[in-house]
Write a protein that holds these residues in place. Structure first.
Motif, PDB file in Angstrom:
ATOM      1  N   GLY A   1      61.343  32.270   6.454  1.00  0.00           N
ATOM      2  CA  GLY A   1      62.655  31.489   6.456  1.00  0.00           C
ATOM      3  C   GLY A   1      62.129  30.209   6.213  1.00  0.00           C
ATOM      4  N   TRP A   2      61.250  29.356   6.713  1.00  0.00           N
ATOM      5  CA  TRP A   2      60.742  28.165   6.222  1.00  0.00           C
ATOM      6  C   TRP A   2      60.277  28.191   4.513  1.00  0.00           C
ATOM      7  CZ3 TRP A   2      60.418  23.567   7.626  1.00  0.00           C
ATOM      8  CH2 TRP A   2      59.661  22.498   7.468  1.00  0.00           C
ATOM      9  N   LYS A   3      59.861  29.320   4.288  1.00  0.00           N
ATOM     10  CA  LYS A   3      59.402  29.551   2.778  1.00  0.00           C
ATOM     11  C   LYS A   3      60.797  29.520   1.992  1.00  0.00           C
ATOM     12  CE  LYS A   3      55.054  31.755   3.888  1.00  0.00           C
ATOM     13  NZ  LYS A   3      55.101  31.319   5.053  1.00  0.00           N
ATOM     14  N   ILE A   4      61.612  30.063   2.223  1.00  0.00           N
ATOM     15  CA  ILE A   4      62.863  30.046   1.618  1.00  0.00           C
ATOM     16  C   ILE A   4      63.406  28.743   1.484  1.00  0.00           C
ATOM     17  CG2 ILE A   4      65.516  30.855   1.739  1.00  0.00           C
ATOM     18  CD1 ILE A   4      64.397  33.537   2.874  1.00  0.00           C
ATOM     19  N   PHE A   5      63.503  27.830   2.630  1.00  0.00           N
ATOM     20  CA  PHE A   5      63.784  26.642   2.536  1.00  0.00           C
ATOM     21  C   PHE A   5      63.153  25.646   1.460  1.00  0.00           C
ATOM     22  CE2 PHE A   5      62.743  22.289   4.395  1.00  0.00           C
ATOM     23  CZ  PHE A   5      63.941  21.750   3.784  1.00  0.00           C
ATOM     24  N   GLN A   6      61.756  25.919   1.728  1.00  0.00           N
ATOM     25  CA  GLN A   6      60.970  24.856   0.789  1.00  0.00           C
ATOM     26  C   GLN A   6      61.282  25.471  -0.773  1.00  0.00           C
ATOM     27  OE1 GLN A   6      59.342  22.587   1.241  1.00  0.00           O
ATOM     28  NE2 GLN A   6      59.221  22.682   3.485  1.00  0.00           N
ATOM     29  N   VAL A   7      61.662  26.684  -1.189  1.00  0.00           N
ATOM     30  CA  VAL A   7      61.824  27.157  -2.363  1.00  0.00           C
ATOM     31  C   VAL A   7      63.232  26.287  -2.799  1.00  0.00           C
ATOM     32  CG1 VAL A   7      62.827  29.073  -3.643  1.00  0.00           C
ATOM     33  CG2 VAL A   7      60.847  29.222  -2.495  1.00  0.00           C
ATOM     34  N   GLU A   8      64.128  26.474  -1.942  1.00  0.00           N
ATOM     35  CA  GLU A   8      65.456  25.538  -2.300  1.00  0.00           C
ATOM     36  C   GLU A   8      65.179  24.239  -2.418  1.00  0.00           C
ATOM     37  OE1 GLU A   8      68.378  28.964   0.339  1.00  0.00           O
ATOM     38  OE2 GLU A   8      67.752  27.061   1.021  1.00  0.00           O
ATOM     39  N   ARG A   9      64.589  23.674  -1.575  1.00  0.00           N
ATOM     40  CA  ARG A   9      64.346  22.313  -1.490  1.00  0.00           C
ATOM     41  C   ARG A   9      63.533  21.698  -3.006  1.00  0.00           C
ATOM     42  NH1 ARG A   9      60.666  18.621  -1.229  1.00  0.00           N
ATOM     43  NH2 ARG A   9      58.989  20.214  -0.774  1.00  0.00           N
ATOM     44  N   ILE A  10      62.561  22.650  -3.243  1.00  0.00           N
ATOM     45  CA  ILE A  10      61.786  22.099  -4.638  1.00  0.00           C
ATOM     46  C   ILE A  10      62.579  22.577  -5.825  1.00  0.00           C
ATOM     47  CG2 ILE A  10      59.983  22.982  -5.966  1.00  0.00           C
ATOM     48  CD1 ILE A  10      58.332  23.630  -3.457  1.00  0.00           C
TER      49      ILE A  10
ATOM     50  N   LEU B   1      61.064  34.549  -6.317  1.00  0.00           N
ATOM     51  CA  LEU B   1      60.514  34.305  -4.992  1.00  0.00           C
ATOM     52  C   LEU B   1      61.400  34.269  -3.879  1.00  0.00           C
ATOM     53  CD1 LEU B   1      57.953  34.089  -3.239  1.00  0.00           C
ATOM     54  CD2 LEU B   1      57.933  31.262  -3.905  1.00  0.00           C
ATOM     55  N   LYS B   2      62.629  33.698  -4.201  1.00  0.00           N
ATOM     56  CA  LYS B   2      63.567  33.297  -2.951  1.00  0.00           C
ATOM     57  C   LYS B   2      64.271  35.081  -2.798  1.00  0.00           C
ATOM     58  CE  LYS B   2      67.916  31.442  -2.017  1.00  0.00           C
ATOM     59  NZ  LYS B   2      68.971  30.388  -2.478  1.00  0.00           N
ATOM     60  N   THR B   3      64.375  35.684  -3.867  1.00  0.00           N
ATOM     61  CA  THR B   3      64.885  36.982  -3.689  1.00  0.00           C
ATOM     62  C   THR B   3      63.812  38.056  -2.807  1.00  0.00           C
ATOM     63  OG1 THR B   3      66.082  36.875  -5.621  1.00  0.00           O
ATOM     64  CG2 THR B   3      65.726  39.008  -4.636  1.00  0.00           C
ATOM     65  N   ALA B   4      62.718  37.663  -3.062  1.00  0.00           N
ATOM     66  CA  ALA B   4      61.634  38.408  -2.448  1.00  0.00           C
ATOM     67  C   ALA B   4      61.777  38.376  -0.924  1.00  0.00           C
ATOM     68  CB  ALA B   4      60.269  38.479  -3.059  1.00  0.00           C
ATOM     69  N   LEU B   5      61.612  36.947  -0.837  1.00  0.00           N
ATOM     70  CA  LEU B   5      61.607  36.400   0.665  1.00  0.00           C
ATOM     71  C   LEU B   5      62.723  36.655   1.381  1.00  0.00           C
ATOM     72  CD1 LEU B   5      59.877  32.791   0.025  1.00  0.00           C
ATOM     73  CD2 LEU B   5      58.902  34.533   1.215  1.00  0.00           C
ATOM     74  N   SER B   6      64.086  36.671   0.715  1.00  0.00           N
ATOM     75  CA  SER B   6      65.200  37.161   1.284  1.00  0.00           C
ATOM     76  C   SER B   6      65.091  38.705   1.863  1.00  0.00           C
ATOM     77  CB  SER B   6      66.190  36.727   0.523  1.00  0.00           C
ATOM     78  OG  SER B   6      66.363  35.427   0.235  1.00  0.00           O
ATOM     79  N   MET B   7      64.373  39.331   0.741  1.00  0.00           N
ATOM     80  CA  MET B   7      64.528  40.880   1.353  1.00  0.00           C
ATOM     81  C   MET B   7      63.607  41.062   2.517  1.00  0.00           C
ATOM     82  SD  MET B   7      66.402  42.993  -0.637  1.00  0.00           S
ATOM     83  CE  MET B   7      65.334  44.356  -0.307  1.00  0.00           C
ATOM     84  N   TYR B   8      62.553  40.269   2.629  1.00  0.00           N
ATOM     85  CA  TYR B   8      61.706  40.533   3.837  1.00  0.00           C
ATOM     86  C   TYR B   8      62.422  40.519   5.015  1.00  0.00           C
ATOM     87  CZ  TYR B   8      57.610  39.808   6.892  1.00  0.00           C
ATOM     88  OH  TYR B   8      56.467  40.009   7.764  1.00  0.00           O
ATOM     89  N   GLY B   9      63.500  39.292   5.141  1.00  0.00           N
ATOM     90  CA  GLY B   9      63.985  39.023   6.346  1.00  0.00           C
ATOM     91  C   GLY B   9      64.634  40.191   6.709  1.00  0.00           C
ATOM     92  N   PRO B  10      65.873  40.982   6.438  1.00  0.00           N
ATOM     93  CA  PRO B  10      66.346  42.094   6.957  1.00  0.00           C
ATOM     94  C   PRO B  10      65.250  43.465   7.209  1.00  0.00           C
ATOM     95  CG  PRO B  10      67.078  42.047   4.448  1.00  0.00           C
ATOM     96  CD  PRO B  10      66.337  40.636   4.954  1.00  0.00           C
ATOM     97  N   ALA B  11      64.420  43.403   6.101  1.00  0.00           N
ATOM     98  CA  ALA B  11      63.076  44.384   6.350  1.00  0.00           C
ATOM     99  C   ALA B  11      62.448  44.314   7.801  1.00  0.00           C
ATOM    100  CB  ALA B  11      62.300  44.379   5.256  1.00  0.00           C
ATOM    101  N   ARG B  12      62.208  43.086   8.082  1.00  0.00           N
ATOM    102  CA  ARG B  12      61.493  42.597   9.256  1.00  0.00           C
ATOM    103  C   ARG B  12      62.408  43.051  10.409  1.00  0.00           C
ATOM    104  NH1 ARG B  12      60.282  36.557  11.379  1.00  0.00           N
ATOM    105  NH2 ARG B  12      62.106  36.942  12.018  1.00  0.00           N
ATOM    106  N   GLU B  13      63.561  42.511  10.289  1.00  0.00           N
ATOM    107  CA  GLU B  13      64.709  42.632  11.445  1.00  0.00           C
ATOM    108  C   GLU B  13      64.726  44.038  11.804  1.00  0.00           C
ATOM    109  OE1 GLU B  13      65.960  40.109  13.328  1.00  0.00           O
ATOM    110  OE2 GLU B  13      64.354  39.134  12.287  1.00  0.00           O
ATOM    111  N   HIS B  14      64.834  44.926  10.652  1.00  0.00           N
ATOM    112  CA  HIS B  14      65.056  46.470  11.027  1.00  0.00           C
ATOM    113  C   HIS B  14      63.662  46.893  11.839  1.00  0.00           C
ATOM    114  CE1 HIS B  14      66.197  50.498  10.142  1.00  0.00           C
ATOM    115  NE2 HIS B  14      65.091  50.883   9.612  1.00  0.00           N
ATOM    116  N   ILE B  15      62.525  46.645  11.231  1.00  0.00           N
ATOM    117  CA  ILE B  15      61.401  47.018  11.955  1.00  0.00           C
ATOM    118  C   ILE B  15      61.439  46.460  13.464  1.00  0.00           C
ATOM    119  CG2 ILE B  15      58.850  47.059  11.926  1.00  0.00           C
ATOM    120  CD1 ILE B  15      60.241  48.608   9.555  1.00  0.00           C
ATOM    121  N   LYS B  16      61.796  45.383  13.434  1.00  0.00           N
ATOM    122  CA  LYS B  16      62.019  44.793  15.037  1.00  0.00           C
ATOM    123  C   LYS B  16      62.841  45.634  15.842  1.00  0.00           C
ATOM    124  CE  LYS B  16      64.420  41.389  16.129  1.00  0.00           C
ATOM    125  NZ  LYS B  16      65.366  40.019  16.178  1.00  0.00           N
ATOM    126  N   THR B  17      64.060  46.169  15.300  1.00  0.00           N
ATOM    127  CA  THR B  17      65.065  46.832  16.052  1.00  0.00           C
ATOM    128  C   THR B  17      64.407  48.003  16.597  1.00  0.00           C
ATOM    129  OG1 THR B  17      66.839  45.802  14.913  1.00  0.00           O
ATOM    130  CG2 THR B  17      67.158  48.003  15.981  1.00  0.00           C
TER     131      THR B  17
END
Length: 361
Positions: free
Chosen positions: A225-234, A253-269
């Motif tokens: 999430g922090w990395k997505i913010f930095q991509v958007e800011r830069i 890069l933003k797309t790949a990071l955004s895909m990691y979010g739901p993937a991690r949430e699914h594994i967490k669930t």
């Protein structure tokens, strides 16, 4: 995302504009630590007790703590306890109450198991929808990583992390010839942080089997999430000087990071469900010896006193302390599991670039 953070960090840009005297290092700290523990500032001991340590070992340690407190306290109040054991029904009352608590705890555990299992049941249409959504996500992931999506959860997450690392390396190369020293400096710091974080999380994930906390621990270390913010800011701060190639890489890069979010949430669930089922099984296993111990003490020890001394401690204290520790094990096991699950849930409440902790505000 920095699974551990508070407030959308886009506010840092607004704050910088409103207060030109604000220390630039406070709002442009692009790099972050590679582990969740380092970012949150927790001690190793606390992290081990709450997250990393084996839940069965933590339960045993808590049981030993209760046993030790009872033995130590019993030495000071033995005369009062002996009199009470001979003339009153304190022992019988305590352990008969424990019997009720154990039975109630087992019933609650079975209820939790039924709720989890019920979520996996459903009509054919619902199951088809779940399958379709899963396959769509895997297909989209395959397009990003350029190879078949791994079936193993740790390999799946690792593939996405390594893909973001590849984009970060491309991003750094794309700005090497830029005339903006500020852009090159920020991209260099950002990519170094991302690559270091990706290497640390990827190494931790390699070869790990699902069911252990190590898989989720490594996934939480990668603060996407922090990395997505930095991509958007830069992309926003340097939109006038970055090239089309750099813009495209930032978007990828933003797309790949955004895909990691739901993937991690699914594994967490899935991990939460796995842990709660394991909790239910272990409580059922522990409840039998705990129930037998409580029943034995209530039936044969209540209202009586045991004579003799072992290692300088009266036998009555040894027996009651051990019995209470054993009957407490199902509850202590529940504490150890819920402590981990609640901590993870609190650190991953938000999905995406939202910072819910003070560590990166």
């Amino acid at each position: 995302m920095s699974s551990d953070s508070s407030t959308s960090d886009s506010s840092t840009i607004d704050t910088r504009e409103e207060d030109p005297n604000l220390d630039q290092s406070d709002v442009e700290d692009i790099g972050t630590a590679n582990t969740m523990r380092e970012r949150s500032g927790e001690t190793r001991i606390k992290t081990w007790l709450v997250l990393d340590g084996s839940r069965l070992l933590i339960t045993a340690m808590l049981g030993m703590l209760i046993f030790g407190v009872f033995v130590f306290g019993g030495m000071f109040y033995y005369q009062y306890y002996l009199t009470d054991a001979q003339t009153a029904d304190t022992v019988e009352t305590v352990f008969s109450t424990m019997i009720s608590a154990i039975i109630t705890g087992v019933t609650l555990t079975l209820t939790i198991s039924q709720i989890i299992i019920s979520q996996e049941n459903g009509p054919l249409g619902d199951q088809r929808t779940r399958m379709s959504n899963t396959m769509d996500f895997r297909e989209y992931t395959r397009e990003i990583i350029g190879s078949p999506t791994p079936a193993d959860p740790s390999a799946f997450l690792r593939a996405l992390i390594l893909e973001t690392k590849a984009y970060a390396e491309d991003l750094r190369k794309s700005v090497e010839d830029s005339d903006s020293d500020e852009l090159r400096g920020e991209v260099d710091e950002f990519t170094n942080s991302l690559i270091g974080n990706a290497n640390a999380a990827g190494d931790k994930l390699e070869g790990r089997k699902f069911g252990s906390y190590t898989v989720l621990s490594a996934a939480l270390d990668f603060n996407y999430g922090w990395k997505i913010f930095q991509v958007e800011r830069i992309a926003n701060d340097h939109q006038e000087v970055i090239s089309r190639e750099t813009k495209d890489i930032l978007e990828e890069l933003k797309t790949a990071l955004s895909m990691y979010g739901p993937a991690r949430e699914h594994i967490k669930t899935l991990y939460f469900e796995w842990e709660l089922i394991s909790l239910s099984q272990n409580i059922l296993y522990l409840s039998v010896p705990a129930l037998v111990t409580a029943g034995f003490v209530t039936t044969y020890l209540g209202g009586s006193s045991l004579s003799g001394v072992v290692l300088g401690v009266p036998v009555l204290i040894w027996v009651t302390a051990a019995a209470f520790a054993i009957t407490s094990l199902p509850f202590l096991l529940l504490i150890s599991y819920i402590a981990r699950i609640a901590t993870i849930a609190k650190r991953t409440l938000a999905i995406g670039p939202f910072i819910l902790r003070d560590s990166q505000r």
